[in-house]
Design an enzyme around this catalytic site. Structure first.
Site, PDB file in Angstrom:
ATOM      1  N   CYS A 282       1.336 -17.914   3.157  1.00 14.59           N
ATOM      2  CA  CYS A 282       1.021 -16.694   3.892  1.00 14.59           C
ATOM      3  C   CYS A 282      -0.278 -16.797   4.686  1.00 14.59           C
ATOM      4  O   CYS A 282      -0.734 -15.827   5.253  1.00 14.59           O
ATOM      5  CB  CYS A 282       0.962 -15.492   2.948  1.00 14.59           C
ATOM      6  SG  CYS A 282      -0.388 -15.573   1.783  1.00 14.59           S
TER       7      CYS A 282
ATOM      8  N   ASN B  57      -5.763 -20.121   4.728  1.00 19.06           N
ATOM      9  CA  ASN B  57      -7.075 -19.891   5.364  1.00 19.06           C
ATOM     10  C   ASN B  57      -8.183 -20.209   4.366  1.00 19.06           C
ATOM     11  O   ASN B  57      -9.100 -20.974   4.650  1.00 19.06           O
ATOM     12  CB  ASN B  57      -7.222 -18.429   5.821  1.00 19.06           C
ATOM     13  CG  ASN B  57      -6.059 -17.979   6.673  1.00 19.06           C
ATOM     14  OD1 ASN B  57      -5.416 -18.795   7.311  1.00 19.06           O
ATOM     15  ND2 ASN B  57      -5.772 -16.681   6.669  1.00 19.06           N
ATOM     16  N   ASP B  58      -8.097 -19.595   3.192  1.00 20.69           N
ATOM     17  CA  ASP B  58      -9.130 -19.859   2.195  1.00 20.69           C
ATOM     18  C   ASP B  58      -8.958 -21.236   1.556  1.00 20.69           C
ATOM     19  O   ASP B  58      -9.946 -21.902   1.248  1.00 20.69           O
ATOM     20  CB  ASP B  58      -9.133 -18.762   1.121  1.00 20.69           C
ATOM     21  CG  ASP B  58      -9.898 -17.537   1.601  1.00 20.69           C
ATOM     22  OD1 ASP B  58     -11.012 -17.715   2.133  1.00 20.69           O
ATOM     23  OD2 ASP B  58      -9.380 -16.418   1.472  1.00 20.69           O
TER      24      ASP B  58
ATOM     25  N   ARG C 297      -1.996  -6.906   2.919  1.00 26.96           N
ATOM     26  CA  ARG C 297      -3.421  -6.992   2.560  1.00 26.96           C
ATOM     27  C   ARG C 297      -3.915  -5.583   2.239  1.00 26.96           C
ATOM     28  O   ARG C 297      -4.367  -4.871   3.148  1.00 26.96           O
ATOM     29  CB  ARG C 297      -4.214  -7.587   3.723  1.00 26.96           C
ATOM     30  CG  ARG C 297      -3.924  -9.055   4.018  1.00 26.96           C
ATOM     31  CD  ARG C 297      -4.736  -9.527   5.215  1.00 26.96           C
ATOM     32  NE  ARG C 297      -4.880 -10.958   5.310  1.00 26.96           N
ATOM     33  CZ  ARG C 297      -4.255 -11.734   6.208  1.00 26.96           C
ATOM     34  NH1 ARG C 297      -3.430 -11.199   7.082  1.00 26.96           N
ATOM     35  NH2 ARG C 297      -4.467 -13.036   6.237  1.00 26.96           N
TER      36      ARG C 297
ATOM     37  N   HIS D 112     -11.953 -13.318  14.775  1.00 31.60           N
ATOM     38  CA  HIS D 112     -11.290 -12.113  15.291  1.00 31.60           C
ATOM     39  C   HIS D 112     -10.567 -12.388  16.598  1.00 31.60           C
ATOM     40  O   HIS D 112      -9.484 -11.883  16.845  1.00 31.60           O
ATOM     41  CB  HIS D 112     -12.319 -11.002  15.511  1.00 31.60           C
ATOM     42  CG  HIS D 112     -12.541 -10.217  14.273  1.00 31.60           C
ATOM     43  ND1 HIS D 112     -13.749 -10.129  13.652  1.00 31.60           N
ATOM     44  CD2 HIS D 112     -11.669  -9.515  13.534  1.00 31.60           C
ATOM     45  CE1 HIS D 112     -13.625  -9.403  12.575  1.00 31.60           C
ATOM     46  NE2 HIS D 112     -12.375  -9.010  12.482  1.00 31.60           N
TER      47      HIS D 112
ATOM     48  N   ARG E 127     -14.904 -20.220   7.046  1.00 32.17           N
ATOM     49  CA  ARG E 127     -13.813 -19.956   7.986  1.00 32.17           C
ATOM     50  C   ARG E 127     -14.242 -19.107   9.180  1.00 32.17           C
ATOM     51  O   ARG E 127     -13.517 -18.992  10.153  1.00 32.17           O
ATOM     52  CB  ARG E 127     -12.632 -19.296   7.260  1.00 32.17           C
ATOM     53  CG  ARG E 127     -12.962 -17.960   6.652  1.00 32.17           C
ATOM     54  CD  ARG E 127     -11.849 -17.475   5.735  1.00 32.17           C
ATOM     55  NE  ARG E 127     -10.861 -16.675   6.433  1.00 32.17           N
ATOM     56  CZ  ARG E 127      -9.909 -15.987   5.821  1.00 32.17           C
ATOM     57  NH1 ARG E 127      -9.785 -16.042   4.509  1.00 32.17           N
ATOM     58  NH2 ARG E 127      -9.060 -15.275   6.506  1.00 32.17           N
TER      59      ARG E 127
ATOM     60  N   GLU F 128      -5.416 -20.242  -3.316  1.00 31.28           N
ATOM     61  CA  GLU F 128      -6.380 -20.349  -2.211  1.00 31.28           C
ATOM     62  C   GLU F 128      -7.569 -21.201  -2.629  1.00 31.28           C
ATOM     63  O   GLU F 128      -8.431 -21.510  -1.826  1.00 31.28           O
ATOM     64  CB  GLU F 128      -6.913 -18.958  -1.846  1.00 31.28           C
ATOM     65  CG  GLU F 128      -5.840 -17.962  -1.521  1.00 31.28           C
ATOM     66  CD  GLU F 128      -6.405 -16.573  -1.289  1.00 31.28           C
ATOM     67  OE1 GLU F 128      -6.709 -16.253  -0.138  1.00 31.28           O
ATOM     68  OE2 GLU F 128      -6.551 -15.818  -2.273  1.00 31.28           O
TER      69      GLU F 128
ATOM     70  N   ARG G  88      -0.512  -7.697  -2.147  1.00 34.11           N
ATOM     71  CA  ARG G  88      -1.636  -8.368  -2.801  1.00 34.11           C
ATOM     72  C   ARG G  88      -2.603  -7.324  -3.336  1.00 34.11           C
ATOM     73  O   ARG G  88      -2.959  -6.372  -2.625  1.00 34.11           O
ATOM     74  CB  ARG G  88      -2.341  -9.261  -1.786  1.00 34.11           C
ATOM     75  CG  ARG G  88      -3.625  -9.865  -2.323  1.00 34.11           C
ATOM     76  CD  ARG G  88      -4.175 -10.905  -1.408  1.00 34.11           C
ATOM     77  NE  ARG G  88      -4.833 -10.332  -0.252  1.00 34.11           N
ATOM     78  CZ  ARG G  88      -5.294 -11.058   0.756  1.00 34.11           C
ATOM     79  NH1 ARG G  88      -5.153 -12.371   0.753  1.00 34.11           N
ATOM     80  NH2 ARG G  88      -5.899 -10.491   1.770  1.00 34.11           N
TER      81      ARG G  88
HETATM   82  C1  PEP Z   1      -5.593 -16.812   3.179  1.00 30.48           C
HETATM   83  O1  PEP Z   1      -6.700 -16.987   2.667  1.00 30.48           O
HETATM   84  O2  PEP Z   1      -4.928 -17.718   3.738  1.00 30.48           O
HETATM   85  C2  PEP Z   1      -4.969 -15.481   3.161  1.00 30.48           C
HETATM   86  C3  PEP Z   1      -3.712 -15.328   3.530  1.00 30.48           C
HETATM   87  O3  PEP Z   1      -5.744 -14.427   2.804  1.00 30.48           O
HETATM   88  P1  PEP Z   1      -6.865 -13.785   3.764  1.00 30.48           P
HETATM   89  O4  PEP Z   1      -6.710 -14.411   5.138  1.00 30.48           O
HETATM   90  O5  PEP Z   1      -6.626 -12.334   3.766  1.00 30.48           O
HETATM   91  O6  PEP Z   1      -8.111 -14.204   3.076  1.00 30.48           O
HETATM   92 MG    MG Z   2      -7.590 -15.469   1.420  1.00 24.89          MG
END
Ligand code: PEP
Ligand code: MG
Length: 553
Positions: free
Chosen positions: A482, A434-435, A286, A184, A445, A411, A322
């Site tokens: 993204c 990220n994932d 999102r 965060h 993460r 992801e 999404r």
């Molecule tokens: C990601 O996983 O990179 C992504 C964009 O989705 P979120 O961060 O919402 O999981």
């Molecule tokens: Mg994700």
């Protein structure tokens, strides 16, 4: 000069004297008081009044919402029933510190048990108690310090309330010892354009007043910098300020190769700021952020209203929405009701939607309604797609509802490895770095202790991005990015060199990425990407890309 390493957020660089956030003090002992009850009560009342006046003064200085929050806290501190509770305990022989600790704790528990709005105030009461106890002990107040001049804030991590109240004229930069790039603190720092380095464990040894350079682009904190290093850092900070005021041209490389720059949004209300900062559309909306506190599935009407508001803010522009991505760090009560030991590996994303297909069908209905009510170019994608079969399922279902452009998020490493086949079916892919990083490196993460693994610069992650981009190219389908990686200005060049066709990010990152892309042509970007792909680990990939970028410039 020494260097401390962490994970940099954005491209910023800043310098200044350190001010540390005080650690919460340990709970007081229940030892008998050596003072008389009257003396203890007088000490407590003086401390409570001083804390209340300080909270009010801070609120008056901050204004707006912060003022309301802090004035409410000051009132809580001086609540007469709390005073009576403290008095009872002091009369029973307790110290002022212990009486405050115990009285506030009992109030806290009562509030927490009420739940809802009052329940949420329990944490505010903890903060007030900490402040009063610190004053009784003659220690600095916990929370964001106020040394009376601009400073580099050093903290273990920040509560969202602390981050929300940061005075950006005073906080030159932020260093945390905990937290990863998707914590965060990192997300809020990026949103507020605060120069930040998170997960810098060695920053625990920084002392108040020492001058440091915080280089977020390199993820390095320099202690005892030389005059020349300070001058260089200033020069870079000035260049960055110039990028922020540069014209809002469409995203492109130096040779004119178009790289659309899109916004990641969680609420339709964020659209205006995104447009103002030059977003050419939305690359990730999102939808789950709209319903995080809902206990029941949102109705088609509610959803239609929200999506229509979003789409109408982008006439003629691409908007990628999404489908609900529920689970793990973003559970939705109406989609994830079973306990799972490993929710990140559980029934989440598209898997959860498929298990409650009515909810997915309703969302597609609402999206089709919103599409009919606007001129935006709506693209819809499924989260956490693992394989070809899930791709077919989602694309066919979306088309059933008249969605013209249906795609998948990549992801999960399996989807990246199967990209040739996945993209034969899907109209597009968007890589959630990220994932993808979390699953490639097997590193949660959200966990500070494994933050060093959660680095999208890792060549293993870059290889999977390349596999996906190659799958897109073979099928003539676009592959955007993204995840937070797209917001890293140099990594953005690497991603384009690997074959990404658009980049989507928090709107505040757009200016840095726009400026960075304009420094390189496509051949440069490809060379920089090759240097990163050939490296052994994330740090060497970053260093190799930096060296290649300098040679190219
Ligand atoms: C990601 O996983 O990179 C992504 C964009 O989705 P979120 O961060 O919402 O999981
Ligand atoms: Mg994700």
């Amino acid at each position: 000069m020494t260097e401390l390493r962490g994970v940099g957020i954005g491209l910023g660089v800043a310098q200044g004297p350190v001010a540390r956030m005080a650690e919460p003090s340990p709970a007081p002992d229940d030892a008998p008081s050596t003072l008389s009850p009257d003396e203890e009560i007088a000490r407590v009342r003086e401390a409570v009044a001083a804390v209340a006046r300080e909270l009010e003064a801070r609120g008056a200085a901050a204004g707006g919402l912060a003022r309301e929050v802090l004035e409410a806290q000051a009132m809580m501190a001086e609540d007469p029933s709390l005073d009576a509770e403290v008095e009872t305990r002091v009369n029973a022989g307790k110290t002022g510190e212990f009486a405050v600790y115990a009285a506030f704790a009992s109030f806290r528990d009562t509030l927490a048990a009420m739940g809802g709005y009052l329940g949420e105030r329990a944490a505010d009461l903890d903060d007030v108690a900490q402040r009063v106890i610190a004053r009784l002990r003659g220690l600095p107040a916990p929370g964001v310090p106020d040394p009376g001049h601009p400073f580099v804030l050093v903290a273990k991590d920040l509560a969202p309330a602390d981050t929300a109240l940061l005075d950006l004229d005073k906080v030159l930069a932020l260093i945390t010892t905990d937290g990863g790039p998707t914590s965060h603190t990192a997300i809020l720092a990026r949103e507020k354009s605060i120069v930040a380095i998170v997960g810098a464990a060695a920053a625990k040894d920084l002392v108040d007043g020492e001058t440091v350079i915080v280089d977020a682009a390199k993820g390095v904190v320099t202690t005892s910098p030389t005059a020349e290093e300070l001058a260089q850092a200033q020069h870079r900070a000035d260049a960055r300020a110039a990028a922020a005021s540069a014209p809002l041209t469409p995203g492109a490389l130096k040779d004119g190769t178009a790289v659309p720059l899109l916004a990641n949004l969680g609420k339709p209300g964020g659209a205006a700021e995104a447009v103002e900062l030059g977003a050419e559309g939305v690359g990730l909306f999102r939808t789950e952020f709209l319903f995080l506190s809902a206990t029941n599935a949102p109705t088609v009407e509610e959803q239609t209203k929200a999506y229509t508001e979003l789409l109408q803010a982008f006439p003629g522009k691409k908007v990628v929405v999404r489908a609900l991505d529920a689970g793990a760090d973003k559970p939705l009560a109406f989609l994830n009701d079973a306990h799972e030991d490993n929710p990140a590996l559980g029934l989440r994303g598209l898997r959860a939607l498929r298990a409650s297909e009515d909810i997915l069908r309703e969302q597609l209905t609402a999206l089709a309604n919103a599409d009919a009510a606007s001129d935006a170019d709506l693209w819809v994608m499924a989260p956490m797609v693992a394989n070809v079969e899930e791709t077919t399922y989602f694309v066919e279902l979306a088309k059933e509802y008249g969605i013209k452009t249906a795609g998948v998020m990549v992801e999960i490493p399996s989807a990246a490895l199967m990209a040739q086949k996945v993209l034969a079916i899907a109209d597009f892919a968007s890589i959630g770095t990220n994932d993808l990083t979390q699953y490639t490196m097997a590193a949660d993460r959200l966990l500070g202790s494994v933050a060093s693994f959660q680095d999208p610069w890792h060549p293993a992650v870059l290889q999977l991005i390349k596999a996906t981009a190659d799958g897109g190219k073979a099928n003539g389908k676009p592959v955007g990015i993204c995840g937070e990686a797209a917001a890293d200005p140099l990594l953005a060049v690497v991603l384009v060199g690997i074959g990404a066709t658009s980049l989507s990010m928090a709107p505040t990152a757009l200016a840095d990425v726009r400026a960075s892309l304009l420094q390189h042509d496509l051949d440069d970007a490809r060379r920089i990407a090759e240097a990163a792909l050939a490296a052994d680990d994330a740090a060497s990939a970053r260093a190799a890309a930096q060296a290649a970028a300098q040679n190219a410039a």
